[in-house]
Design a protein around this motif. Structure first.
Motif, PDB file in Angstrom:
ATOM      1  N   ASP A 156       0.830  -1.207   0.000  1.00  0.00           N
ATOM      2  CA  ASP A 156       0.000   0.000   0.000  1.00  0.00           C
ATOM      3  C   ASP A 156       0.868   1.263   0.000  1.00  0.00           C
ATOM      4  OD1 ASP A 156      -2.615   1.402   0.293  1.00  0.00           O
ATOM      5  OD2 ASP A 156      -1.745   2.007   2.205  1.00  0.00           O
ATOM      6  N   ARG A 157       1.993   1.205   0.714  1.00  0.00           N
ATOM      7  CA  ARG A 157       2.866   2.372   0.790  1.00  0.00           C
ATOM      8  C   ARG A 157       3.700   2.545  -0.482  1.00  0.00           C
ATOM      9  NH1 ARG A 157       5.121   1.978   7.081  1.00  0.00           N
ATOM     10  NH2 ARG A 157       3.080   2.316   8.073  1.00  0.00           N
ATOM     11  N   THR A 158       3.605   1.576  -1.376  1.00  0.00           N
ATOM     12  CA  THR A 158       4.321   1.680  -2.656  1.00  0.00           C
ATOM     13  C   THR A 158       3.342   1.895  -3.803  1.00  0.00           C
ATOM     14  OG1 THR A 158       6.015   0.180  -1.783  1.00  0.00           O
ATOM     15  CG2 THR A 158       6.014   0.563  -4.152  1.00  0.00           C
ATOM     16  N   ILE A 159       2.477   0.904  -4.055  1.00  0.00           N
ATOM     17  CA  ILE A 159       1.498   1.022  -5.146  1.00  0.00           C
ATOM     18  C   ILE A 159       0.384   1.988  -4.778  1.00  0.00           C
ATOM     19  CG2 ILE A 159      -0.158  -0.216  -6.586  1.00  0.00           C
ATOM     20  CD1 ILE A 159       1.466  -2.733  -6.163  1.00  0.00           C
ATOM     21  N   GLY A 160      -0.085   1.900  -3.533  1.00  0.00           N
ATOM     22  CA  GLY A 160      -1.218   2.720  -3.111  1.00  0.00           C
ATOM     23  C   GLY A 160      -0.956   4.206  -3.195  1.00  0.00           C
ATOM     24  N   TRP A 245      13.341   4.687  -0.218  1.00  0.00           N
ATOM     25  CA  TRP A 245      12.107   3.884  -0.258  1.00  0.00           C
ATOM     26  C   TRP A 245      12.003   3.010   0.982  1.00  0.00           C
ATOM     27  CZ3 TRP A 245      11.877  -1.558  -0.610  1.00  0.00           C
ATOM     28  CH2 TRP A 245      10.591  -2.082  -0.799  1.00  0.00           C
ATOM     29  N   LEU A 246      13.106   2.378   1.372  1.00  0.00           N
ATOM     30  CA  LEU A 246      13.104   1.498   2.546  1.00  0.00           C
ATOM     31  C   LEU A 246      12.713   2.266   3.802  1.00  0.00           C
ATOM     32  CD1 LEU A 246      13.784  -1.355   3.656  1.00  0.00           C
ATOM     33  CD2 LEU A 246      16.111  -0.520   4.054  1.00  0.00           C
ATOM     34  N   GLU A 247      13.242   3.454   3.954  1.00  0.00           N
ATOM     35  CA  GLU A 247      12.940   4.286   5.118  1.00  0.00           C
ATOM     36  C   GLU A 247      11.462   4.662   5.145  1.00  0.00           C
ATOM     37  OE1 GLU A 247      13.413   6.668   8.541  1.00  0.00           O
ATOM     38  OE2 GLU A 247      14.879   5.302   7.630  1.00  0.00           O
ATOM     39  N   GLU A 248      10.917   5.056   3.988  1.00  0.00           N
ATOM     40  CA  GLU A 248       9.519   5.486   3.940  1.00  0.00           C
ATOM     41  C   GLU A 248       8.549   4.332   4.149  1.00  0.00           C
ATOM     42  OE1 GLU A 248       9.132   7.380   0.177  1.00  0.00           O
ATOM     43  OE2 GLU A 248      10.059   9.276   0.825  1.00  0.00           O
ATOM     44  N   VAL A 249       8.842   3.206   3.512  1.00  0.00           N
ATOM     45  CA  VAL A 249       7.920   2.070   3.562  1.00  0.00           C
ATOM     46  C   VAL A 249       7.893   1.415   4.934  1.00  0.00           C
ATOM     47  CG1 VAL A 249       7.558  -0.280   2.692  1.00  0.00           C
ATOM     48  CG2 VAL A 249       7.964   1.581   1.099  1.00  0.00           C
ATOM     49  N   THR A 250       9.053   1.290   5.574  1.00  0.00           N
ATOM     50  CA  THR A 250       9.124   0.584   6.863  1.00  0.00           C
ATOM     51  C   THR A 250       9.163   1.519   8.060  1.00  0.00           C
ATOM     52  OG1 THR A 250      11.558   0.494   6.916  1.00  0.00           O
ATOM     53  CG2 THR A 250      10.405  -1.262   5.722  1.00  0.00           C
ATOM     54  N   SER A 251       9.063   2.824   7.825  1.00  0.00           N
ATOM     55  CA  SER A 251       9.165   3.823   8.904  1.00  0.00           C
ATOM     56  C   SER A 251      10.462   3.673   9.684  1.00  0.00           C
ATOM     57  CB  SER A 251       7.959   3.693   9.852  1.00  0.00           C
ATOM     58  OG  SER A 251       6.752   3.886   9.152  1.00  0.00           O
ATOM     59  N   GLY A 252      11.531   3.300   8.972  1.00  0.00           N
ATOM     60  CA  GLY A 252      12.846   3.192   9.591  1.00  0.00           C
ATOM     61  C   GLY A 252      13.045   1.979  10.475  1.00  0.00           C
ATOM     62  N   LYS A 253      12.159   0.977  10.372  1.00  0.00           N
ATOM     63  CA  LYS A 253      12.247  -0.185  11.261  1.00  0.00           C
ATOM     64  C   LYS A 253      13.089  -1.330  10.697  1.00  0.00           C
ATOM     65  CE  LYS A 253       7.764   0.745  13.423  1.00  0.00           C
ATOM     66  NZ  LYS A 253       6.392   0.253  13.653  1.00  0.00           N
ATOM     67  N   VAL A 254      13.600  -1.169   9.474  1.00  0.00           N
ATOM     68  CA  VAL A 254      14.426  -2.214   8.860  1.00  0.00           C
ATOM     69  C   VAL A 254      15.803  -1.644   8.555  1.00  0.00           C
ATOM     70  CG1 VAL A 254      14.742  -3.691   6.834  1.00  0.00           C
ATOM     71  CG2 VAL A 254      12.489  -3.503   7.909  1.00  0.00           C
ATOM     72  N   ASP A 258      20.714  -5.429   6.824  1.00  0.00           N
ATOM     73  CA  ASP A 258      19.894  -6.644   6.823  1.00  0.00           C
ATOM     74  C   ASP A 258      19.109  -6.770   5.518  1.00  0.00           C
ATOM     75  OD1 ASP A 258      20.774  -7.356   9.316  1.00  0.00           O
ATOM     76  OD2 ASP A 258      19.006  -6.600  10.381  1.00  0.00           O
ATOM     77  N   PHE A 259      18.551  -5.647   5.085  1.00  0.00           N
ATOM     78  CA  PHE A 259      17.777  -5.632   3.847  1.00  0.00           C
ATOM     79  C   PHE A 259      18.627  -6.097   2.663  1.00  0.00           C
ATOM     80  CE2 PHE A 259      16.757  -3.160  -0.008  1.00  0.00           C
ATOM     81  CZ  PHE A 259      15.465  -3.615  -0.262  1.00  0.00           C
TER      82      PHE A 259
END
Length: 268
Positions: A156-160, A245-254, A258-259
């Motif tokens: 949703d945070r990408t396509i949506g 993108w990683l920061e925005e999609v996961t709210s900095g939780k990943v 590791d990714f």
């Protein structure tokens, strides 16, 4: 009286028919996947079962007194426990009867497993014992976090975002905001049931066949990595800097390290 009728009168099983072609699993993972589909188990059950198998292998690598389980027994015990933890329980004979047919598919002299029978009772006892062993190894923690839980949010945070009205673009259709009646009338599917959504789910389930991914990475890392790799597979780039993108999609939780490691494993 014919020989067939005689066997039926005596309740003796006939030989498995050689004229019926059934799929034959080529490896342990395909055996588990086929069994899950035969029993109509949800995706969560299969993913959980893959984790249980790899947790068992992790345990056996760390102890000298490891219990000995052949893979077919381990696979069935894992699927049985996973069916319960995903609230889709199946009876043991629902596992044993089709599993026996698959295992014996290349044996021309094999007979169907019957219920009740001494062979069935023996196989059932073996499976129950295997479940108890697996339960102790898992420390009775059956309900584990899965990437399937995070995928809808990351999608949703990408396509949506394309449908969002932010940034001056103006919103298009809010597909997720419609009521059930409207969604049913226009046959609107959930984002996770779209082509990309289903591909992400399959990627996440397959990821748990990997020993490292099952044992050493949190579910949310797998979820976002599977999303990224799936988009790449479909020819979709997510910006020039994936860290944004990683920061925005996961709210900095990943963590980025590791990714990247999970993405590399998925691509290997």
């Amino acid at each position: 009286m014919t020989s067939t009728a005689s066997r039926q009168m005596k309740h003796e099983p006939e030989l498995l028919s050689s004229s019926i072609v059934i799929p034959t699993p080529k490896d342990p993972w395909s055996f588990m996947t086929l069994m899950a589909d035969i029993l109509r188990l949800p995706d969560e059950a299969l993913a959980m079962a893959f984790i249980y198998v790899n947790r068992f292998h992790k345990f056996t690598r760390s102890t000298e007194a490891a219990p000995a389980l052949d893979f077919n027994t381990l696979a069935l015990a894992s699927l049985s426990l996973a069916s319960k933890s995903s609230e889709a329980p199946r009876r043991l004979r629902e596992f044993l009867l089709p599993a026996w047919r698959l295992v014996q598919s290349n044996n021309p002299s094999a007979k169907p497993l019957t219920f009740p029978s001494s062979l069935y009772d023996s196989l059932r006892a073996t499976l129950v014992q295997a479940e108890l062993i697996l339960l102790r190894i898992l420390k009775f923690e059956l309900r584990l976090a899965l990437p399937l839980d995070s995928l809808p949010r990351y999608l949703d945070r990408t396509i949506g975002e394309v449908n969002g009205g932010g940034g001056g673009w103006g919103g298009t259709e809010d597909y997720d905001g419609h009521g059930k009646e409207h969604r049913d009338e226009y046959r609107m599917v959930d984002l996770i049931d779209t082509q990309l959504g289903k591909a992400c789910r399959l990627k996440a389930i397959d990821a748990y066949k990997n020993y490292q991914l099952s044992n050493f990475f949190p579910a949310r890392v797998l979820a976002v990595a599977c999303t990224y790799v799936t988009f790449q597979d479909y020819g979709l780039d997510i910006g020039s800097d994936k860290s944004i993108w990683l920061e925005e999609v996961t709210s900095g939780k990943v963590d980025m390290e590791d990714f990247d490691e999970v993405v590399n494993i998925l691509g290997s």
